[in-house]
Scaffold this motif. Structure first.
Motif, PDB file in Angstrom:
ATOM      1  N   THR A 177      29.410   0.268  79.771  1.00 51.41           N
ATOM      2  CA  THR A 177      28.308  -0.414  80.449  1.00 51.41           C
ATOM      3  C   THR A 177      27.401  -1.109  79.444  1.00 51.41           C
ATOM      4  N   THR A 178      27.117  -0.421  78.351  1.00 51.00           N
ATOM      5  CA  THR A 178      26.286  -1.013  77.303  1.00 51.00           C
ATOM      6  C   THR A 178      26.957  -2.238  76.701  1.00 51.00           C
ATOM      7  N   ALA A 179      28.257  -2.120  76.427  1.00 49.93           N
ATOM      8  CA  ALA A 179      28.990  -3.239  75.825  1.00 49.93           C
ATOM      9  C   ALA A 179      28.961  -4.460  76.739  1.00 49.93           C
ATOM     10  N   GLY A 180      29.172  -4.239  78.032  1.00 55.14           N
ATOM     11  CA  GLY A 180      29.149  -5.357  78.977  1.00 55.14           C
ATOM     12  C   GLY A 180      27.771  -5.984  79.096  1.00 55.14           C
ATOM     13  N   ALA A 236      26.685  -9.797  77.831  1.00 56.39           N
ATOM     14  CA  ALA A 236      26.105 -10.751  78.780  1.00 56.39           C
ATOM     15  C   ALA A 236      24.749 -11.255  78.303  1.00 56.39           C
ATOM     16  N   MET A 237      23.903 -10.347  77.821  1.00 58.02           N
ATOM     17  CA  MET A 237      22.570 -10.744  77.381  1.00 58.02           C
ATOM     18  C   MET A 237      22.622 -11.535  76.074  1.00 58.02           C
ATOM     19  N   SER A 238      23.574 -11.212  75.213  1.00 60.10           N
ATOM     20  CA  SER A 238      23.710 -11.961  73.966  1.00 60.10           C
ATOM     21  C   SER A 238      24.165 -13.388  74.241  1.00 60.10           C
ATOM     22  N   GLY A 270      16.576  -7.270  77.212  1.00 61.35           N
ATOM     23  CA  GLY A 270      15.781  -8.462  76.909  1.00 61.35           C
ATOM     24  C   GLY A 270      15.702  -8.728  75.416  1.00 61.35           C
ATOM     25  N   LEU A 271      15.557  -7.662  74.629  1.00 59.08           N
ATOM     26  CA  LEU A 271      15.508  -7.818  73.170  1.00 59.08           C
ATOM     27  C   LEU A 271      16.828  -8.351  72.613  1.00 59.08           C
ATOM     28  N   THR A 272      17.935  -8.012  73.257  1.00 58.85           N
ATOM     29  CA  THR A 272      19.234  -8.536  72.820  1.00 58.85           C
ATOM     30  C   THR A 272      19.262 -10.049  72.948  1.00 58.85           C
ATOM     31  N   ALA A 273      18.799 -10.553  74.097  1.00 59.24           N
ATOM     32  CA  ALA A 273      18.750 -12.004  74.294  1.00 59.24           C
ATOM     33  C   ALA A 273      17.779 -12.646  73.303  1.00 59.24           C
ATOM     34  N   TYR A 274      16.633 -12.024  73.116  1.00 57.66           N
ATOM     35  CA  TYR A 274      15.612 -12.554  72.193  1.00 57.66           C
ATOM     36  C   TYR A 274      16.145 -12.616  70.760  1.00 57.66           C
ATOM     37  N   ASP A 275      16.714 -11.516  70.279  1.00 53.58           N
ATOM     38  CA  ASP A 275      17.207 -11.473  68.902  1.00 53.58           C
ATOM     39  C   ASP A 275      18.374 -12.436  68.691  1.00 53.58           C
ATOM     40  N   THR A 276      19.233 -12.561  69.703  1.00 46.56           N
ATOM     41  CA  THR A 276      20.351 -13.494  69.586  1.00 46.56           C
ATOM     42  C   THR A 276      19.849 -14.927  69.439  1.00 46.56           C
ATOM     43  N   GLN A 277      18.847 -15.294  70.248  1.00 46.23           N
ATOM     44  CA  GLN A 277      18.314 -16.647  70.151  1.00 46.23           C
ATOM     45  C   GLN A 277      17.628 -16.880  68.813  1.00 46.23           C
ATOM     46  N   MET A 278      16.899 -15.884  68.314  1.00 53.14           N
ATOM     47  CA  MET A 278      16.244 -16.016  67.017  1.00 53.14           C
ATOM     48  C   MET A 278      17.280 -16.218  65.905  1.00 53.14           C
ATOM     49  N   LEU A 279      18.388 -15.497  65.995  1.00 51.90           N
ATOM     50  CA  LEU A 279      19.443 -15.643  64.989  1.00 51.90           C
ATOM     51  C   LEU A 279      20.139 -16.994  65.102  1.00 51.90           C
ATOM     52  N   ARG A 280      20.314 -17.458  66.327  1.00 49.64           N
ATOM     53  CA  ARG A 280      20.914 -18.783  66.517  1.00 49.64           C
ATOM     54  C   ARG A 280      20.026 -19.855  65.905  1.00 49.64           C
TER      55      ARG A 280
END
Length: 206
Positions: A88-91, A95-97, A150-160
């Motif tokens: 569940t965590t992986a999915g 998705a959020m990343s 939410g932090l996963t999406a945030y950190d992914t965008q910051m890294l991008r």
């Protein structure tokens, strides 16, 4: 980040399989947790002063220490609960990343909100250690999952955005390690909160 997770899972499984080592780890759980916190602090606060090689070694050490402490989860929860929580965590993480990578809206303004939300969650967890409320435990777990998603999406965008800025050399290598640590922590924390939701009454010793 994937290598760090693989190392954590491998160390946790091998420790769980070795009964003598598992008991030693349990007896040293507090020092190991403190060592983890120290490594995260060093990596977070002194990232720009460390060479990429040293930062990489510290990240590997942190992932291995996490595997040692996580071996206790395999005794506290049933294998089905651990597997279900991991999948569940992986999915959710994937998705959020992806969402953080493709979304056009700038999420940088959310940084302060996430910081205070994490602090609030930490305070709630400390309070719940004393009141031991099942309702509060459930609420904390749900909020924790949503927050680190939410932090996963945030950190992914910051890294991008960092990758698109054109940095290179030693600076880029340090940024890659820091990014791996950030995403690793997002995944690990989300997993712990999801496991708490999945593993109610799922002790492997039942």
């Amino acid at each position: 980040m994937a290598a760090g997770l693989a190392l954590t899972a491998g160390v946790a499984y091998l420790t769980w399989q070795n009964e003598g080592l598992a008991y030693q780890v349990m007896s040293l759980r507090l020092p190991l947790v403190l060592a983890q916190l120290a490594l995260v602090f060093v990596l977070s606060m002194f990232a720009q002063r460390l060479s990429s090689a040293v930062a990489g070694l510290l990240f590997i050490a942190y992932a291995a220490l996490t595997g040692l402490t996580f071996s206790a989860l395999l005794f506290a929860y049933s294998p089905s609960a651990v597997i279900s929580a991991f999948l569940t965590t992986a999915g959710t993480f994937a998705a959020m990343s992806v969402a953080g990578f493709v979304i056009k809206r700038d999420l940088s303004a959310m940084g302060r909100f996430f910081l205070f939300a994490v602090l609030g969650l930490f305070v709630a967890m400390i309070v719940n250690m004393f009141v031991a409320s099942s309702a509060l435990t459930l609420g904390i777990s749900i909020v924790g999952v949503l927050l680190f998603a939410g932090l996963t999406a945030y950190d992914t965008q910051m890294l991008r955005n960092l990758a698109l800025s054109g940095i290179s050399g030693e600076t880029a290598e340090r940024a890659a390690i820091n990014g791996a640590l950030a995403l690793y922590l997002d995944f690990i924390n989300m997993f712990l909160f999801i496991l708490r939701l999945f593993g109610i009454g799922g002790s492997s010793n039942d």
